[in-house]
Design a protein around this motif. Structure first.
Motif, PDB file in Angstrom:
ATOM      1  N   TYR A   1       0.852  -1.187   0.000  1.00 63.85           N
ATOM      2  CA  TYR A   1       0.000   0.000   0.000  1.00 63.85           C
ATOM      3  C   TYR A   1       0.887   1.237   0.000  1.00 63.85           C
ATOM      4  O   TYR A   1       2.103   1.147   0.220  1.00 63.85           O
ATOM      5  N   THR A   2       0.301   2.393  -0.261  1.00 67.61           N
ATOM      6  CA  THR A   2       1.050   3.645  -0.240  1.00 67.61           C
ATOM      7  C   THR A   2       1.171   4.091   1.202  1.00 67.61           C
ATOM      8  O   THR A   2       0.185   4.474   1.826  1.00 67.61           O
ATOM      9  N   SER A   3       2.385   4.038   1.743  1.00 68.24           N
ATOM     10  CA  SER A   3       2.586   4.292   3.172  1.00 68.24           C
ATOM     11  C   SER A   3       3.207   5.664   3.393  1.00 68.24           C
ATOM     12  O   SER A   3       3.731   6.289   2.472  1.00 68.24           O
TER      13      SER A   3
ATOM     14  N   SER B   1      -3.964   5.226   1.276  1.00 74.57           N
ATOM     15  CA  SER B   1      -3.302   3.949   0.994  1.00 74.57           C
ATOM     16  C   SER B   1      -3.335   3.565  -0.474  1.00 74.57           C
ATOM     17  O   SER B   1      -2.501   2.786  -0.934  1.00 74.57           O
ATOM     18  N   GLY B   2      -4.307   4.108  -1.222  1.00 70.63           N
ATOM     19  CA  GLY B   2      -4.580   3.572  -2.541  1.00 70.63           C
ATOM     20  C   GLY B   2      -5.446   2.328  -2.414  1.00 70.63           C
ATOM     21  O   GLY B   2      -5.732   1.866  -1.312  1.00 70.63           O
TER      22      GLY B   2
END
Length: 200
Positions: free
Chosen positions: A146-148, A163-164
């Motif tokens: 995920y986008t963190s 997160s996307g």
């Protein structure tokens, strides 16, 4: 007169061709709005309690995830600060989600951390299990991307990052997803999770 009638015939023929070549409404694909199947804002927990159905498990160390509220907005949070442990690994585990009810599901949420997360020894990961039934030691978990939030440098404390979409459409039956916090002293910053959604 014949010229006028001939022009009329040509006009009618052109109109007929134009309309006959239009795509019928049944052939047009309209974008569909996503429906929310599961939502958690952590607003109904109150104080440090987690919402009903959510569980925390301390794999290493003694500290657990808890609820928090700031300016009326609830969230789930974890920090190794003050734990007294050399290391902490703690899981925030969702309620069971039945993925046989819909198709095309995806998971999203928001995460943030404070300025004390200064190295990669603090991390937040996301996992999914198909066999968790309350017994963590007997369950299997698969890590998902995920986008963190970046561990460091941090330009603004508690800046939430989306997160996307995490694809769940390939899964069936009941699943649990979980947030895994890892913290090692002296890097004892806090992470927060909010606005969890599963849509289809």
């Amino acid at each position: 007169m014949k010229t006028l009638q001939f022009k009329k015939l040509i006009f009618i023929a052109v109109i007929a061709v134009v309309f006959s070549s239009c795509t019928s409404s049944s052939d047009i694909e309209y974008p569909t709005l996503k429906q929310v199947y599961f939502a958690e804002n952590f607003d109904n927990a109150g104080g440090t309690a987690l919402p009903s159905g959510w569980n925390s498990y301390a794999e290493i160390g003694s500290k657990l995830w808890s609820g928090g509220v700031y300016a009326g907005d609830g969230y789930a949070t974890f920090t190794a600060y003050g734990s007294g442990d050399a290391a902490n690994i703690s899981w925030l585990i969702s309620p069971a989600i039945d993925l046989d009810q819909h198709e095309g599901e995806s998971l999203s949420f928001q995460t943030c951390h404070d300025k004390y997360v200064t190295s990669t020894s603090n991390s937040l990961e996301v996992y999914i299990s198909k066999d968790y039934n309350g017994n963590f030691g007997a369950s299997h978990w698969t890590k998902v991307s995920y986008t963190s939030t970046l561990p460091y440098p941090l330009t603004s404390s508690y800046a939430y990052v989306n997160s996307g979409k995490i694809d769940l459409s390939y899964l069936t039956g009941n699943i649990h997803f979980a947030f895994k916090y890892t913290g090692i002293n002296p890097s004892t910053g806090a992470y927060q999770v909010d606005n969890v959604r599963i849509v289809y």
